[in-house]
Design a protein around this motif. Structure first.
Motif, PDB file in Angstrom:
ATOM      1  N   HIS A   1      35.445  50.646  42.444  1.00  0.00           N
ATOM      2  CA  HIS A   1      34.863  49.315  42.589  1.00  0.00           C
ATOM      3  C   HIS A   1      33.444  49.436  43.159  1.00  0.00           C
TER       4      HIS A   1
ATOM      5  N   ALA B   1      39.090  48.364  48.904  1.00  0.00           N
ATOM      6  CA  ALA B   1      39.025  48.436  47.441  1.00  0.00           C
ATOM      7  C   ALA B   1      38.951  49.902  47.025  1.00  0.00           C
TER       8      ALA B   1
ATOM      9  N   VAL C   1      43.169  44.053  43.029  1.00  0.00           N
ATOM     10  CA  VAL C   1      42.009  44.937  43.104  1.00  0.00           C
ATOM     11  C   VAL C   1      41.436  45.046  44.515  1.00  0.00           C
ATOM     12  N   GLN C   2      41.729  44.058  45.376  1.00  0.00           N
ATOM     13  CA  GLN C   2      41.213  44.108  46.744  1.00  0.00           C
ATOM     14  C   GLN C   2      42.263  43.589  47.723  1.00  0.00           C
TER      15      GLN C   2
ATOM     16  N   GLN D   1      37.465  46.945  37.358  1.00  0.00           N
ATOM     17  CA  GLN D   1      36.468  47.039  38.414  1.00  0.00           C
ATOM     18  C   GLN D   1      36.077  45.646  38.902  1.00  0.00           C
ATOM     19  N   SER D   2      35.863  45.518  40.212  1.00  0.00           N
ATOM     20  CA  SER D   2      35.396  44.251  40.779  1.00  0.00           C
ATOM     21  C   SER D   2      34.349  44.543  41.836  1.00  0.00           C
ATOM     22  N   ASP D   3      33.646  43.494  42.252  1.00  0.00           N
ATOM     23  CA  ASP D   3      32.623  43.626  43.277  1.00  0.00           C
ATOM     24  C   ASP D   3      33.116  43.047  44.601  1.00  0.00           C
TER      25      ASP D   3
ATOM     26  N   THR E   1      33.472  42.516  38.185  1.00  0.00           N
ATOM     27  CA  THR E   1      32.180  43.118  37.862  1.00  0.00           C
ATOM     28  C   THR E   1      31.661  42.661  36.510  1.00  0.00           C
TER      29      THR E   1
ATOM     30  N   TRP F   1      33.386  37.519  46.458  1.00  0.00           N
ATOM     31  CA  TRP F   1      33.739  38.608  45.559  1.00  0.00           C
ATOM     32  C   TRP F   1      33.735  38.073  44.134  1.00  0.00           C
TER      33      TRP F   1
END
Length: 250
Positions: free
Chosen positions: A242, A238, A138-139, A70-72, A92, A89
């Motif tokens: 996420h 994403a 991830v994005q 997971q990432s922001d 997370t 970014w």
């Protein structure tokens, strides 16, 4: 437990990294024993995860994790009048973050860009970047700007304009504490963000290694100058596990 509860438990294990990207999940029969449910319920849980693009199943390799950590997708930290603290970014929780420019090209703007204030047929520069955590994409982010904006250089700068740096080459960065927009003289005054949950486009799905049509967040940011002209537009994609965050101070 019902199928949704099982899916939520497995999703949390994917988010935390207990089930890493590419790993093979237990079989339906093993999940039946683990959770004490029927085969129909366990199968429904996997179907729910597949519908979210988190896993993919085939007859040869079973069910494998298609999602990364997971990432922001962080839209920025705004502390008027100083915006230099903006962070685009971040992972997370933990993990090594990396960003790579994979494509830089000059194209004629399609009609769809008119909604961003970019006239159809005008010359634009498109830059694609892939953001990864621990080596797993991830994005997917695409930035589009009018050619005349992309071609600008800082005062006293010699060489290829930073926004025209080819993919694979290191792009010059603004000095510490200075926004790229200010460094390049873009006169950015206002950014509008539009966030939707919808099927990801083919390019994003391919870059993120998930099945075509997988759902995800689509974050469109449109930055305009003081006169209302579009300076650039970004489209960040994403997966749904996420997060999209925003910090406003003051």
């Amino acid at each position: 437990m019902d199928a949704n509860s099982i899916a939520a438990d497995i999703r949390q294990k994917i988010v935390s990294g207990e089930y890493p990207h590419g790993s093979r999940l237990p079989t339906v029969r093993e999940q039946v024993e683990r959770y004490g449910v029927s085969q129909q319920t366990a199968s429904a849980a996997y179907a729910a995860l597949a519908a979210l693009g988190l896993v993919r199943t085939d007859s040869r390799s079973g069910t494998r994790v298609a999602a990364g950590r997971q990432s922001d997708a962080h839209l920025g930290t705004f502390a008027p009048p100083d915006l230099t603290a903006a962070q685009a970014w971040k992972p997370t929780t933990s993990g090594e973050a990396r960003e790579e420019t994979t494509l830089v090209r000059q194209i004629d703007a399609p009609e769809s860009m008119a909604a961003w204030g970019i006239p159809a047929g005008s010359t634009v520069v498109e830059r694609t970047r892939i953001r990864s955590v621990d080596g797993v994409p991830v994005q997917h982010k695409v930035t589009v700007m009018p050619y005349e904006v992309a071609a600008r250089t800082p005062e006293g700068y010699e060489g290829t304009p930073p926004m025209l740096t080819p993919a694979g080459e290191e792009s010059p960065k603004a000095p510490a504490g200075v926004r790229a927009a200010d460094w390049l003289g873009w006169n950015s005054a206002h950014t509008e963000c539009i966030i939707t949950a919808e099927p990801m486009d083919d390019a994003a799905c391919e870059a993120l290694g998930v099945p075509a049509g997988s759902p995800g967040f689509r974050i469109v940011g449109i930055t305009r100058d003081a006169e209302g002209a579009t300076v650039f537009a970004t489209v960040t994609t994403a997966q749904l596990h996420h997060r999209v965050t925003l910090g406003i101070i003051g």
